[in-house]
Design an enzyme around this catalytic site. Structure first.
Site, PDB file in Angstrom:
ATOM      1  N   ALA A  97       0.879  -1.184   0.000  1.00 14.67           N
ATOM      2  CA  ALA A  97       0.000   0.000   0.000  1.00 14.67           C
ATOM      3  C   ALA A  97       0.908   1.223   0.000  1.00 14.67           C
ATOM      4  CB  ALA A  97      -0.903  -0.026   1.230  1.00 14.67           C
TER       5      ALA A  97
ATOM      6  N   LYS B 120       7.239   5.493   2.451  1.00 12.36           N
ATOM      7  CA  LYS B 120       8.021   4.304   2.830  1.00 12.36           C
ATOM      8  C   LYS B 120       8.738   3.747   1.598  1.00 12.36           C
ATOM      9  CE  LYS B 120       5.326   4.593   6.594  1.00 12.36           C
ATOM     10  NZ  LYS B 120       4.235   5.464   6.154  1.00 12.36           N
TER      11      LYS B 120
ATOM     12  N   CYS C 208      -1.228   4.470  11.172  1.00 10.91           N
ATOM     13  CA  CYS C 208      -1.008   5.746  11.863  1.00 10.91           C
ATOM     14  C   CYS C 208      -2.257   6.055  12.686  1.00 10.91           C
ATOM     15  CB  CYS C 208      -0.653   6.861  10.877  1.00 10.91           C
ATOM     16  SG  CYS C 208      -1.902   7.174   9.637  1.00 10.91           S
TER      17      CYS C 208
HETATM   18  N1  SAM Z   1       2.812   3.722   2.524  1.00 12.46           N
HETATM   19  C1  SAM Z   1       2.354   5.038   2.121  1.00 12.46           C
HETATM   20  C2  SAM Z   1       3.440   6.036   2.369  1.00 12.46           C
HETATM   21  O1  SAM Z   1       4.312   5.809   3.210  1.00 12.46           O
HETATM   22  O2  SAM Z   1       3.448   7.093   1.697  1.00 12.46           O
HETATM   23  C3  SAM Z   1       1.038   5.395   2.805  1.00 12.46           C
HETATM   24  C4  SAM Z   1      -0.021   4.381   2.604  1.00 12.46           C
HETATM   25  S1  SAM Z   1      -1.619   4.887   3.151  1.00 12.46           S
HETATM   26  C5  SAM Z   1      -1.461   4.838   4.847  1.00 12.46           C
HETATM   27  C6  SAM Z   1      -2.562   3.483   2.772  1.00 12.46           C
HETATM   28  C7  SAM Z   1      -2.733   3.159   1.302  1.00 12.46           C
HETATM   29  O3  SAM Z   1      -3.525   1.969   1.212  1.00 12.46           O
HETATM   30  C8  SAM Z   1      -3.478   4.208   0.506  1.00 12.46           C
HETATM   31  O4  SAM Z   1      -2.680   4.685  -0.543  1.00 12.46           O
HETATM   32  C9  SAM Z   1      -4.715   3.496  -0.013  1.00 12.46           C
HETATM   33  O5  SAM Z   1      -5.083   3.874  -1.323  1.00 12.46           O
HETATM   34  C10 SAM Z   1      -4.306   2.035   0.043  1.00 12.46           C
HETATM   35  N2  SAM Z   1      -5.436   1.084   0.132  1.00 12.46           N
HETATM   36  C11 SAM Z   1      -6.738   1.351   0.382  1.00 12.46           C
HETATM   37  N3  SAM Z   1      -7.464   0.226   0.353  1.00 12.46           N
HETATM   38  C12 SAM Z   1      -6.614  -0.784   0.075  1.00 12.46           C
HETATM   39  C13 SAM Z   1      -6.763  -2.183  -0.119  1.00 12.46           C
HETATM   40  N4  SAM Z   1      -7.939  -2.769   0.005  1.00 12.46           N
HETATM   41  N5  SAM Z   1      -5.665  -2.893  -0.413  1.00 12.46           N
HETATM   42  C14 SAM Z   1      -4.465  -2.296  -0.541  1.00 12.46           C
HETATM   43  N6  SAM Z   1      -4.257  -0.977  -0.363  1.00 12.46           N
HETATM   44  C15 SAM Z   1      -5.316  -0.233  -0.061  1.00 12.46           C
END
Ligand code: SAM
Length: 471
Positions: free
Chosen positions: A121, A127, A243
């Protein structure tokens, strides 16, 4: 939700049910927790060690900063008038602006050069850029993002970063697991969450929160974590991070995962400044899963960053999964000639021709460890080299940002403070001194690539991407 909401001038109040829950959980520590909301969030900066070392950065940094304890590439920015997101060094990919607690997620993932890592994700890429830097262009990072817009923000941030061993996918966790089971040494699930840990830094997130949203997040997190498990190789690592402070999304998701998915166990992580243990007692009143205390909580009243939760799960060792076949793609002749001409006339050290491939009108250099991706939605199968346009080749911005100045035949360098740098980032053509020949020219700031220009007579035609230009 994901913590992307813009800061609002008058912050919405902290939600009452959130405060009531935190008061019960934290008891004596609640006043200190609450007082942290009166302090400004600390901005963090993480150096791109693909381009320069932390010591080199410290020597040239135009910003007030102090070192982040326990992370050599991390710095804490001193609040002043400078805008690090607008500086030419940012456009050159020398650093990423990131919450100090978020940096600890990759610190615990501990990427080592040569490893095969999946960031499941990944958008917008905090990250993923950190992992890419730690890999030092050896091994493979697959940065995946399910969201159709956010995946392009991820691509933009990774392009600026300049790594050569990154593939970007736009897939569901389930489809990746179906295609590449047991392939990854390490998988990061930085899960979408209710964002309670960002209520200070991004106050607008408070208005988007509700107990129902948090409960829905816990269900989704469990589904993502379950889908992620088979992607990890036997003996490999699965990091789960959020978070949020919400125990249902943290210890609760882990307890459910450990009950549902055999073959994984929580692992203790190295103690670091600001790490507090997970709280099994907040989800299982009888503390039936004491191992949950091996997860880590980062609190805004105990460290320099925002609220985070990180857990390290290890898959038990076993026979390795069959390796997916290597990626191979045809490379038609005309493209080969155009690309070869560009390499000969514009680069001193061209990419490895054996790994250059054509997908549609675009050329990429595939990372050596990339498996066959047929059937998956891949946004970038490797380093983006450029585009074939009406029988000519145009180099990609991503290629410029992945080079060092010595790898280009023509370089036009400016010191950061020179007006020409701003003019270039605005998209203006630049006058160019006499001498030298015409052709693709790498524009650099203090020796760090910013993008391409094309020299024709005494003018540099600007090829800085239109979508990145600064007014
Ligand atoms: N890792 C990123 C960073 O450090 O910049 C932040 C990630 S953010 C907390 C969570 C991400 O999970 C989002 O970009 C969102 O679109 C994605 N997401 C949402 N639903 C999801 C799913 N069912 N499976 C995988 N990823 C998903």
């Amino acid at each position: 939700m994901c913590p992307t909401a813009a800061p609002s001038p008058t912050p919405p109040p902290l939600p009452k049910p959130f405060l009531a829950r935190m008061a019960t959980l934290l008891a004596g520590a609640f006043p200190a927790f609450l007082a942290s909301y009166d302090q400004p969030a600390t901005a963090g900066l993480r150096v791109n060690s693909l381009k320069l070392s932390p010591a080199q950065w410290a020597a040239i940094s135009p910003f007030g900063q102090t070192s982040l304890p326990g992370l050599p590439e991390g710095f804490l920015l001193v609040e002043d008038e400078t805008r690090p997101g607008k500086h030419p060094y940012f456009a050159a990919g020398l650093y990423y602006l990131q919450d100090p607690s978020a940096m600890m997620v990759t610190a615990l993932l501990d990427p080592r050069p040569g490893e095969i890592i999946l960031d499941l994700a990944a958008a917008p890429g905090g990250k993923a850029t950190h992992i890419a830097a730690r890999l030092q262009n050896q091994g493979l990072l697959v940065a995946n993002e399910i969201h159709p817009q956010r995946v392009w923000a991820l691509a933009q941030n990774l392009e600026r970063w300049g790594a050569t061993n990154v593939a970007i996918t736009h897939e569901t966790p389930e489809r990746l697991a179906g295609r590449w089971p047991g392939f990854f040494d390490k998988v990061l699930v930085d899960a979408p969450c209710s964002g309670e840990g960002m209520f200070r830094k991004l106050p607008a997130a408070r208005a988007e929160w509700s107990p129902e949203i948090a409960a829905g997040c816990a269900l989704r997190q469990h589904a993502i974590l379950q889908a992620a498990a088979p992607l990890v190789r036997p003996g490999g690592v699965l990091i789960y991070a959020t978070c949020t402070f919400n125990p249902a999304e943290n210890e609760g998701v882990l307890a459910r995962f450990l009950a549902a998915v055999p073959g994984f166990a929580l692992e203790a992580v190295e103690a670091r400044p600001g790490f507090a243990p997970g709280r099994p007692d907040w989800v299982t009143p009888d503390a039936a899963l004491p191992a949950l205390s091996q997860a880590v909580r980062l609190w805004p009243h105990e460290g320099p960053g925002e609220g985070h939760f990180i857990a390290c799960l290890r898959r038990q060792p076993g026979p390795p999964a069959p390796r997916p076949g290597a990626a191979t793609r045809p490379f038609p002749r005309p493209a080969g000639t155009l690309w070869a001409d560009f390499c000969r006339t514009s680069l001193t050290t061209p990419p490895d021709s054996g790994r250059v491939t054509q997908v549609g009108g675009y050329l990429y250099e595939l990372p050596p460890d990339l498996p066959d991706w047929q059937g998956l939605r891949v946004i970038r199968p490797g380093r983006w080299l450029g585009e074939l346009k009406k029988q000519r080749f145009e180099p990609a911005h991503a290629l410029a940002l992945s080079l060092t100045a010595t790898q280009a035949r023509r370089v036009l360098n400016f010191p950061a403070g020179e007006a020409a740098v701003r003019a270039y980032l605005r998209g203006e053509a630049l006058p160019i001194p006499a001498g030298g020949d015409d052709g693709w020219t790498l524009v650099t700031v203090d020796g760090f690539p910013l993008g391409w220009g094309k020299r024709v007579d005494h003018l540099l035609k600007n090829h800085y991407p239109k979508g990145l230009r600064q007014p």
